[in-house]
Design a protein around this motif. Structure first.
Motif, PDB file in Angstrom:
ATOM      1  N   ARG A  11     -38.838  15.508   5.107  1.00  0.00           N
ATOM      2  CA  ARG A  11     -40.166  15.735   4.527  1.00  0.00           C
ATOM      3  C   ARG A  11     -40.898  14.438   4.245  1.00  0.00           C
ATOM      4  NH1 ARG A  11     -42.812  15.911  -0.128  1.00  0.00           N
ATOM      5  NH2 ARG A  11     -41.079  15.243  -1.403  1.00  0.00           N
ATOM      6  N   THR A  12     -40.171  13.428   3.794  1.00  0.00           N
ATOM      7  CA  THR A  12     -40.802  12.170   3.386  1.00  0.00           C
ATOM      8  C   THR A  12     -40.752  11.083   4.456  1.00  0.00           C
ATOM      9  OG1 THR A  12     -38.745  11.371   2.383  1.00  0.00           O
ATOM     10  CG2 THR A  12     -40.274  12.605   0.954  1.00  0.00           C
ATOM     11  N   GLY A  13     -40.038  11.350   5.550  1.00  0.00           N
ATOM     12  CA  GLY A  13     -39.916  10.335   6.595  1.00  0.00           C
ATOM     13  C   GLY A  13     -39.006   9.184   6.193  1.00  0.00           C
ATOM     14  N   SER A  14     -38.094   9.468   5.271  1.00  0.00           N
ATOM     15  CA  SER A  14     -37.147   8.444   4.823  1.00  0.00           C
ATOM     16  C   SER A  14     -35.770   8.742   5.416  1.00  0.00           C
ATOM     17  CB  SER A  14     -37.081   8.422   3.295  1.00  0.00           C
ATOM     18  OG  SER A  14     -36.603   9.657   2.798  1.00  0.00           O
ATOM     19  N   THR A  15     -34.816   7.898   5.094  1.00  0.00           N
ATOM     20  CA  THR A  15     -33.450   8.145   5.535  1.00  0.00           C
ATOM     21  C   THR A  15     -32.753   9.043   4.520  1.00  0.00           C
ATOM     22  OG1 THR A  15     -32.484   6.276   4.334  1.00  0.00           O
ATOM     23  CG2 THR A  15     -33.335   5.837   6.576  1.00  0.00           C
ATOM     24  N   TYR A  16     -31.627   9.584   4.942  1.00  0.00           N
ATOM     25  CA  TYR A  16     -30.803  10.397   4.050  1.00  0.00           C
ATOM     26  C   TYR A  16     -30.420   9.576   2.814  1.00  0.00           C
ATOM     27  CZ  TYR A  16     -26.847  13.244   2.485  1.00  0.00           C
ATOM     28  OH  TYR A  16     -25.975  14.003   1.740  1.00  0.00           O
ATOM     29  N   ALA A  17     -29.974   8.339   3.036  1.00  0.00           N
ATOM     30  CA  ALA A  17     -29.549   7.471   1.931  1.00  0.00           C
ATOM     31  C   ALA A  17     -30.702   7.200   0.968  1.00  0.00           C
ATOM     32  CB  ALA A  17     -28.984   6.161   2.468  1.00  0.00           C
ATOM     33  N   GLN A  18     -31.892   7.012   1.487  1.00  0.00           N
ATOM     34  CA  GLN A  18     -33.054   6.778   0.626  1.00  0.00           C
ATOM     35  C   GLN A  18     -33.388   8.014  -0.198  1.00  0.00           C
ATOM     36  OE1 GLN A  18     -35.636   5.536   3.817  1.00  0.00           O
ATOM     37  NE2 GLN A  18     -35.631   3.398   3.114  1.00  0.00           N
ATOM     38  N   ALA A  19     -33.293   9.190   0.422  1.00  0.00           N
ATOM     39  CA  ALA A  19     -33.562  10.437  -0.301  1.00  0.00           C
ATOM     40  C   ALA A  19     -32.538  10.640  -1.412  1.00  0.00           C
ATOM     41  CB  ALA A  19     -33.555  11.624   0.665  1.00  0.00           C
ATOM     42  N   GLU A  20     -31.279  10.363  -1.115  1.00  0.00           N
ATOM     43  CA  GLU A  20     -30.227  10.489  -2.124  1.00  0.00           C
ATOM     44  C   GLU A  20     -30.451   9.496  -3.264  1.00  0.00           C
ATOM     45  OE1 GLU A  20     -25.370  10.645  -2.480  1.00  0.00           O
ATOM     46  OE2 GLU A  20     -26.257   9.757  -0.693  1.00  0.00           O
ATOM     47  N   GLN A  21     -30.767   8.270  -2.947  1.00  0.00           N
ATOM     48  CA  GLN A  21     -30.986   7.242  -3.973  1.00  0.00           C
ATOM     49  C   GLN A  21     -32.184   7.585  -4.850  1.00  0.00           C
ATOM     50  OE1 GLN A  21     -29.068   4.871  -5.077  1.00  0.00           O
ATOM     51  NE2 GLN A  21     -30.591   4.449  -6.628  1.00  0.00           N
ATOM     52  N   ALA A  22     -33.240   8.119  -4.256  1.00  0.00           N
ATOM     53  CA  ALA A  22     -34.413   8.512  -5.041  1.00  0.00           C
ATOM     54  C   ALA A  22     -34.047   9.603  -6.034  1.00  0.00           C
ATOM     55  CB  ALA A  22     -35.532   8.978  -4.114  1.00  0.00           C
ATOM     56  N   PHE A  23     -33.199  10.527  -5.621  1.00  0.00           N
ATOM     57  CA  PHE A  23     -32.741  11.592  -6.508  1.00  0.00           C
ATOM     58  C   PHE A  23     -31.890  11.019  -7.636  1.00  0.00           C
ATOM     59  CE2 PHE A  23     -29.609  14.768  -7.761  1.00  0.00           C
ATOM     60  CZ  PHE A  23     -30.412  15.862  -8.033  1.00  0.00           C
ATOM     61  N   VAL A  24     -30.925  10.205  -7.299  1.00  0.00           N
ATOM     62  CA  VAL A  24     -30.012   9.624  -8.285  1.00  0.00           C
ATOM     63  C   VAL A  24     -30.766   8.742  -9.280  1.00  0.00           C
ATOM     64  CG1 VAL A  24     -28.084   8.009  -8.551  1.00  0.00           C
ATOM     65  CG2 VAL A  24     -27.975   9.797  -6.824  1.00  0.00           C
ATOM     66  N   ALA A  25     -31.811   8.074  -8.828  1.00  0.00           N
ATOM     67  CA  ALA A  25     -32.583   7.183  -9.695  1.00  0.00           C
ATOM     68  C   ALA A  25     -33.251   7.944 -10.842  1.00  0.00           C
ATOM     69  CB  ALA A  25     -33.630   6.441  -8.879  1.00  0.00           C
ATOM     70  N   ARG A  26     -33.423   9.245 -10.708  1.00  0.00           N
ATOM     71  CA  ARG A  26     -34.058  10.047 -11.756  1.00  0.00           C
ATOM     72  C   ARG A  26     -33.071  10.533 -12.811  1.00  0.00           C
ATOM     73  NH1 ARG A  26     -36.495  12.473  -7.111  1.00  0.00           N
ATOM     74  NH2 ARG A  26     -35.388  14.421  -7.514  1.00  0.00           N
ATOM     75  N   SER A  27     -31.783  10.203 -12.682  1.00  0.00           N
ATOM     76  CA  SER A  27     -30.800  10.662 -13.661  1.00  0.00           C
ATOM     77  C   SER A  27     -30.490   9.566 -14.675  1.00  0.00           C
ATOM     78  CB  SER A  27     -29.501  11.109 -12.976  1.00  0.00           C
ATOM     79  OG  SER A  27     -28.775  10.009 -12.517  1.00  0.00           O
ATOM     80  N   ALA A  28     -30.256   9.979 -15.905  1.00  0.00           N
ATOM     81  CA  ALA A  28     -29.971   9.016 -16.971  1.00  0.00           C
ATOM     82  C   ALA A  28     -28.690   8.226 -16.698  1.00  0.00           C
ATOM     83  CB  ALA A  28     -29.871   9.730 -18.313  1.00  0.00           C
ATOM     84  N   LEU A  29     -27.698   8.875 -16.081  1.00  0.00           N
ATOM     85  CA  LEU A  29     -26.434   8.197 -15.804  1.00  0.00           C
ATOM     86  C   LEU A  29     -26.486   7.356 -14.532  1.00  0.00           C
ATOM     87  CD1 LEU A  29     -23.806  10.972 -16.675  1.00  0.00           C
ATOM     88  CD2 LEU A  29     -24.672   9.117 -18.113  1.00  0.00           C
ATOM     89  N   GLY A  30     -27.529   7.553 -13.721  1.00  0.00           N
ATOM     90  CA  GLY A  30     -27.675   6.784 -12.493  1.00  0.00           C
ATOM     91  C   GLY A  30     -26.650   7.126 -11.432  1.00  0.00           C
ATOM     92  N   ARG A  31     -26.174   8.374 -11.465  1.00  0.00           N
ATOM     93  CA  ARG A  31     -25.166   8.812 -10.491  1.00  0.00           C
ATOM     94  C   ARG A  31     -25.160  10.328 -10.431  1.00  0.00           C
ATOM     95  NH1 ARG A  31     -20.799  11.056 -12.890  1.00  0.00           N
ATOM     96  NH2 ARG A  31     -20.396  10.609 -15.079  1.00  0.00           N
ATOM     97  N   MET A  32     -24.469  10.848  -9.429  1.00  0.00           N
ATOM     98  CA  MET A  32     -24.304  12.283  -9.292  1.00  0.00           C
ATOM     99  C   MET A  32     -23.134  12.736 -10.167  1.00  0.00           C
ATOM    100  SD  MET A  32     -26.411  13.381  -6.795  1.00  0.00           S
ATOM    101  CE  MET A  32     -25.639  14.717  -5.928  1.00  0.00           C
TER     102      MET A  32
END
Length: 65
Positions: A11-32
């Motif tokens: 959807r965003t034209g990014s890589t899988y790793a970038q999409a995952e990192q963007a998601f993780v960056a929104r968590s308080a613990l900074g991880r899944m």
């Protein structure tokens, strides 16, 4: 989550790793949250005899936008 990251990357034209990192960056613990953590939470809830209709947050402190 793999499907979500793949679709977000498309959807965003990014890589899988970038999409995952963007998601993780929104968590308080900074991880899944790990599979073991989910299992531990389920085990703990099963031992709580009085637990009824509760929501247990296993989001690693995810902040919704």
């Amino acid at each position: 989550m793999e499907r979500n990251f793949r679709l977000e990357a498309e959807r965003t034209g990014s890589t899988y790793a970038q999409a995952e990192q963007a998601f993780v960056a929104r968590s308080a613990l900074g991880r899944m949250v790990t599979e073991d953590e989910v299992g531990e939470a389920v085990s703990a809830m099963l031992r709580m005899r009085g637990l009824c209709g509760a929501d247990i947050d296993l989001s690693a402190g995810m902040v919704a936008r």
